[in-house]
Motif scaffolding. Structure first.
Motif, PDB file in Angstrom:
ATOM      1  N   ASN A 110     -13.074   1.593  -5.533  1.00  0.00           N
ATOM      2  CA  ASN A 110     -12.576   2.669  -6.381  1.00  0.00           C
ATOM      3  C   ASN A 110     -12.870   4.034  -5.760  1.00  0.00           C
ATOM      4  O   ASN A 110     -11.994   4.904  -5.641  1.00  0.00           O
ATOM      5  CB  ASN A 110     -13.237   2.552  -7.760  1.00  0.00           C
ATOM      6  N   SER A 126      -3.044   5.517   0.786  1.00  0.00           N
ATOM      7  CA  SER A 126      -4.396   5.038   1.078  1.00  0.00           C
ATOM      8  C   SER A 126      -4.565   3.589   0.639  1.00  0.00           C
ATOM      9  O   SER A 126      -5.203   2.787   1.335  1.00  0.00           O
ATOM     10  CB  SER A 126      -5.432   5.928   0.379  1.00  0.00           C
ATOM     11  N   SER A 127      -3.986   3.228  -0.499  1.00  0.00           N
ATOM     12  CA  SER A 127      -4.084   1.858  -1.002  1.00  0.00           C
ATOM     13  C   SER A 127      -3.292   0.893  -0.119  1.00  0.00           C
ATOM     14  O   SER A 127      -3.751  -0.214   0.173  1.00  0.00           O
ATOM     15  CB  SER A 127      -3.568   1.792  -2.445  1.00  0.00           C
ATOM     16  N   ASN A 148      -6.589   5.243  -9.935  1.00  0.00           N
ATOM     17  CA  ASN A 148      -6.554   6.504  -9.200  1.00  0.00           C
ATOM     18  C   ASN A 148      -5.222   7.225  -9.324  1.00  0.00           C
ATOM     19  O   ASN A 148      -5.156   8.434  -9.071  1.00  0.00           O
ATOM     20  CB  ASN A 148      -6.895   6.261  -7.728  1.00  0.00           C
ATOM     21  N   CYS A 172      -5.804   1.087  -7.588  1.00  0.00           N
ATOM     22  CA  CYS A 172      -4.717   2.006  -7.252  1.00  0.00           C
ATOM     23  C   CYS A 172      -4.182   2.630  -8.546  1.00  0.00           C
ATOM     24  O   CYS A 172      -3.970   3.839  -8.616  1.00  0.00           O
ATOM     25  CB  CYS A 172      -3.601   1.274  -6.500  1.00  0.00           C
ATOM     26  N   CYS A 215     -10.094   3.859   4.239  1.00  0.00           N
ATOM     27  CA  CYS A 215      -9.034   2.897   3.936  1.00  0.00           C
ATOM     28  C   CYS A 215      -9.396   1.497   4.430  1.00  0.00           C
ATOM     29  O   CYS A 215      -9.147   0.500   3.747  1.00  0.00           O
ATOM     30  CB  CYS A 215      -7.713   3.339   4.555  1.00  0.00           C
ATOM     31  N   MET A 217      -6.697  -4.370  -5.845  1.00  0.00           N
ATOM     32  CA  MET A 217      -5.980  -3.225  -5.294  1.00  0.00           C
ATOM     33  C   MET A 217      -5.067  -2.597  -6.343  1.00  0.00           C
ATOM     34  O   MET A 217      -4.988  -1.371  -6.457  1.00  0.00           O
ATOM     35  CB  MET A 217      -5.165  -3.645  -4.070  1.00  0.00           C
ATOM     36  N   SER A 223      -7.696   9.456  -0.628  1.00  0.00           N
ATOM     37  CA  SER A 223      -6.531  10.204  -1.119  1.00  0.00           C
ATOM     38  C   SER A 223      -6.810  11.704  -1.129  1.00  0.00           C
ATOM     39  O   SER A 223      -5.931  12.505  -0.793  1.00  0.00           O
ATOM     40  CB  SER A 223      -6.135   9.719  -2.517  1.00  0.00           C
ATOM     41  N   ILE A 226     -10.827   4.652  -2.360  1.00  0.00           N
ATOM     42  CA  ILE A 226      -9.420   5.016  -2.581  1.00  0.00           C
ATOM     43  C   ILE A 226      -9.340   6.471  -3.020  1.00  0.00           C
ATOM     44  O   ILE A 226      -8.496   7.244  -2.548  1.00  0.00           O
ATOM     45  CB  ILE A 226      -8.761   4.094  -3.626  1.00  0.00           C
ATOM     46  N   VAL A 281     -11.927   0.008   2.145  1.00  0.00           N
ATOM     47  CA  VAL A 281     -11.310  -0.514   0.917  1.00  0.00           C
ATOM     48  C   VAL A 281     -10.916  -1.974   1.115  1.00  0.00           C
ATOM     49  O   VAL A 281     -11.180  -2.840   0.268  1.00  0.00           O
ATOM     50  CB  VAL A 281     -10.071   0.329   0.519  1.00  0.00           C
TER      51      VAL A 281
END
Length: 460
Positions: free
Chosen positions: A307, A345-346, A149, A146, A111, A142, A314, A310, A114
């Motif tokens: 990418n 996570s994002s 995903n 996000c 995280c 983001m 997750s 994340i 990211v």
């Protein structure tokens, strides 16, 4: 063998399972592109400046360690495919506290990464479009990843497929041009021969140590393929294929490109650090627009890492919750995707970006130090888990040993010795010593919580 019956089931906390939307081509390219991380393009300049031409030795040594780790992880992941990867293996081999510690430490690492990758990508975009705020670019990236995903896992696979294809194509072209220039057959260039390699250890052993430490952490991200394999059409075949080709990928992309760079460019050239080693090498060849071309490649590498991280964060969170080691809400699956885990996570990643603006002098550096050596902690859990699981597999389920660790158990012990050596080297260097202690503190705190949770669950 502790927790020998622990096994991740394929369903989330609401009884809905993850999808298997990743195809073999996705997994193959994720494995290939995952080797070419942002750390290779961005962080290798400082290593070259410290180690000089001996950076090739540094990358070769750390690459050998990574190959052993990947082989061990591949053996376990092919036998027990799981979105929890090494966290689930650690729980099975050592105990629930070990899975808890390795999993949540890696989640924090991914995280935070990211956020760092978002900041790096935003700086490139702001350089191209002066006056645009970096925070706006970070927010855009983001939202995009996000959203990617949150959708079907095949969307993540498609993004990574094309990101990886571009990275592989770019570095392959770089290597081809570099080799032609070294051989003296590239039009418009003269071969430097070995003129830049005469001072092989310009800063002595200390410079090699700094280069070695820089190279170890450039290899982070290879673990993602074993996480993604659990959602592929054929997890066992996917992991086996990825691990078996790891050796030549590492040798070609990392060690090969370092050899080309230090042969083409003087190691003490300011451009190696200021512009980056790849841009410096292309400038040396007189390739027009080399700087902007490499900036595009670096941007792609950063976005690819965002990418993938994340996704990885997750799935690690989902697996931990599914095994009863986190808030149940994170384990809810809809459309084959753990969407609450993706959002969490994002959000954590974006919080790291905000901290870099709000508290750049205290909280943010503390966070970076805390994750500085997490990957080494994870590797130790992988090695210890493999030592313990291999005996049981040979005795009870030999058919699951599709991938086998070389020269077991000797090379596993060699790998553990190598990790211990890296820890000692980190303790010797002032810049990395604080990372070692900060990561150690976080690991001990997580282990204490995990052990208390394990004891509490045992009493129920």
């Amino acid at each position: 063998m502790p927790s020998s019956t622990t096994q991740e089931t394929p369903t989330g906390s609401d009884g809905v399972s993850l999808s298997h939307g990743l195809k073999q081509r996705h997994l193959s390219m994720i494995a290939l592109g995952g080797v070419i991380g942002a750390g290779l393009f961005v962080g290798s300049g400082a290593g070259i400046a410290a180690a000089g031409p001996s950076i090739v030795v540094a990358y070769a040594l750390s690459g050998l360690l990574v190959m052993l780790v990947m082989r061990m992880l591949g053996e376990m992941s092919a036998a027990y495919p799981s979105s929890g990867s090494f966290s689930a293996h650690a729980e099975r081999a050592i105990g629930p506290w070990a899975g808890f510690t390795a999993g949540w430490a890696f989640w924090v690492l991914l995280c935070t990464a990211v956020g760092l990758e978002g900041i790096g990508a935003a700086k490139i975009m702001s350089g191209w479009l002066p006056g645009t705020p970096e925070w706006a670019w970070v927010a855009l990236f983001m939202v995009v990843f996000c959203g990617t995903n949150l959708a079907a896992v095949k969307n993540f696979g498609e993004f990574e497929f094309w990101f990886a294809a571009l990275k592989v194509g770019a570095i392959t072209l770089f290597l081809a041009l570099g080799v032609l220039a070294i051989l003296g057959v590239l039009p418009g260039t003269d071969s430097p021969g070995a003129s830049h390699l005469t001072d092989f250890l310009p800063n002595g052993g200390e410079g090699l140590v700094i280069g070695l430490l820089a190279s170890v952490f450039a290899y982070g991200g290879l673990e993602t393929v074993t996480i993604a394999a659990a959602e592929s059409e054929n997890p066992v075949r996917g992991v086996a294929s990825a691990v078996r080709t790891a050796m030549w990928r590492i040798a070609l992309f990392y060690v090969g490109s370092m050899a080309v760079i230090v042969t083409l460019v003087p190691w003490d050239s300011k451009e190696v650090v200021e512009k980056g080693p790849y841009v410096a090498a292309l400038d040396e060849l007189g390739i027009p627009g080399a700087g902007q071309l490499m900036n595009v490649v670096v941007l792609v590498a950063l976005l690819s890492a965002m990418n993938a991280n994340i996704y990885g964060a997750s799935r690690i969170a989902y697996s931990l919750v599914e095994r009863g080691q986190g808030p149940k809400g994170l384990g809810r699956v809809s459309g084959g995707v753990p969407r609450i885990a993706v959002l969490a996570s994002s959000v954590f990643g974006f919080l790291c970006v905000l901290l870099s603006y709000w508290r750049p002098n205290d909280v943010f550096p503390w966070l970076l130090n805390m994750i500085g050596a997490v990957i080494l902690v994870v590797w130790i859990f992988i090695a210890v888990s493999q030592l313990r699981l291999r005996r049981g597999l040979e005795r009870e389920e030999p058919g699951k040993l599709v991938v086998r660790m070389w020269a077991f158990p000797w090379l596993t012990w060699v790998a553990l010795a190598g990790m211990a050596a890296v820890f000692v080297l980190m303790a010797r260097e002032p810049d990395t010593r604080v990372q070692l202690y900060s990561t150690g503190g976080m690991t001990l705190a997580l282990a204490a919580v995990g052990f208390a949770w394990q004891k509490a669950r045992a009493r129920q």
